[in-house]
Design a protein around this motif. Structure first.
Motif, mmCIF file in Angstrom:
data_model
loop_
_atom_site.group_PDB
_atom_site.id
_atom_site.type_symbol
_atom_site.label_atom_id
_atom_site.label_comp_id
_atom_site.label_asym_id
_atom_site.label_seq_id
_atom_site.Cartn_x
_atom_site.Cartn_y
_atom_site.Cartn_z
ATOM 1 N N THR A 109 0.871 -1.021 0.133
ATOM 2 C CA THR A 109 0.113 0.017 0.006
ATOM 3 C C THR A 109 0.933 1.171 -0.097
ATOM 4 O O THR A 109 0.708 2.450 -0.597
ATOM 5 C CB THR A 109 -1.037 -0.119 1.309
ATOM 6 O OG1 THR A 109 -1.810 -1.184 1.088
ATOM 7 C CG2 THR A 109 -1.957 1.287 1.069
ATOM 8 N N ILE A 115 2.335 1.636 -3.440
ATOM 9 C CA ILE A 115 1.220 2.202 -4.319
ATOM 10 C C ILE A 115 1.246 3.893 -4.112
ATOM 11 O O ILE A 115 0.969 4.635 -5.095
ATOM 12 C CB ILE A 115 -0.056 1.428 -4.186
ATOM 13 C CG1 ILE A 115 0.132 0.010 -4.783
ATOM 14 C CG2 ILE A 115 -1.176 2.074 -4.904
ATOM 15 C CD1 ILE A 115 -0.875 -0.953 -4.288
ATOM 16 N N TYR A 168 -3.614 -3.262 -4.536
ATOM 17 C CA TYR A 168 -3.539 -2.502 -5.492
ATOM 18 C C TYR A 168 -4.950 -1.827 -5.948
ATOM 19 O O TYR A 168 -5.177 -0.586 -5.852
ATOM 20 C CB TYR A 168 -2.891 -2.801 -6.965
ATOM 21 C CG TYR A 168 -2.874 -1.995 -8.018
ATOM 22 C CD1 TYR A 168 -1.942 -0.742 -8.270
ATOM 23 C CD2 TYR A 168 -3.912 -2.024 -8.900
ATOM 24 C CE1 TYR A 168 -2.013 -0.033 -9.088
ATOM 25 C CE2 TYR A 168 -3.945 -1.181 -10.080
ATOM 26 C CZ TYR A 168 -3.150 -0.025 -9.999
ATOM 27 O OH TYR A 168 -3.143 0.774 -11.279
ATOM 28 N N VAL A 210 -6.236 1.986 -4.979
ATOM 29 C CA VAL A 210 -6.461 3.062 -6.269
ATOM 30 C C VAL A 210 -7.824 3.384 -6.265
ATOM 31 O O VAL A 210 -7.931 4.487 -6.667
ATOM 32 C CB VAL A 210 -5.684 2.327 -7.495
ATOM 33 C CG1 VAL A 210 -6.187 3.095 -8.847
ATOM 34 C CG2 VAL A 210 -3.987 2.184 -7.385
#
Length: 191
Positions: free
Chosen positions: A83, A86, A134, A138
């Protein structure tokens, strides 16, 4: 600006952190509720400007990251690492990469993440976990009842999937706090 690294980084706040020598009683009490229970970092001292929200945030963080039941600790650390990668939080990625390696001795997975990102080559269980993290980090609004199927197919229980979701959520918030309150530097960099 620091780059992704397993090496320890230094976090420097944009606002002056609370000075322990002149902190209020509420700020001093809040600073005792740290994730590690031992270190009062500049990040903790910066968040201690609002002691009530710091305590609430830290108690939630501790409950999610250090729960005795549910998702294994090493998986929580991997979720925190992924996380943070990302979200571009090099400080958190560094901290949780080291914790993951210490729990699993799997520096190869961390190296693959740092070199090739989430598209790297991983075993199917880890790949399912990375992909879920992901998509959740996102585009959380695109998660639906089918999103966790890959995790279930790799042996994750519903309770463990909830723990993954909570870990992605707390780190999405924590990463944003770190970004807006300060920046990471290499431990060797000077201010």
């Amino acid at each position: 600006m620091a780059r992704f690294s397993v090496k320890p980084l230094r976090w420097e706040p944009y606002l002056p952190p609370v000075d322990v020598a002149v902190a209020t009683a509420a700020q001093l009490a809040a600073m005792q509720v740290t994730p590690s229970g031992i270190k009062i970092s500049p990040y903790v001292r910066t968040l201690a400007h609002d002691p009530q929200s710091y305590i609430a945030r830290t108690q939630l963080y501790n409950h999610i990251m250090y729960a005795k039941e549910g998702l294994a600790q090493h998986d929580r650390e991997l979720v925190a690492l992924v996380t943070s990668l990302i979200n571009g939080c090099v400080y958190c990625a560094s901290v949780h990469a080291r914790k993951y390696i210490s729990l699993t001795d799997r520096g190869d997975i961390v190296q693959e993440l740092y070199v090739h990102g989430i598209g790297g080559t991983f075993d199917t269980r880890i790949k399912a976990l990375i992909d879920f993290c992901y998509h959740l980090a996102v585009s959380p609004v695109k998660i639906d009842e089918k999103s966790g199927e890959s995790l279930k197919n790799h042996g994750f229980t519903c309770s463990e999937i909830v723990d993954v979701i909570k870990t992605v959520a707390i780190f999405s918030m924590a990463n944003r706090l770190m970004h807006t309150l300060g920046h990471a530097r290499s431990a060797q960099d000077r201010a």
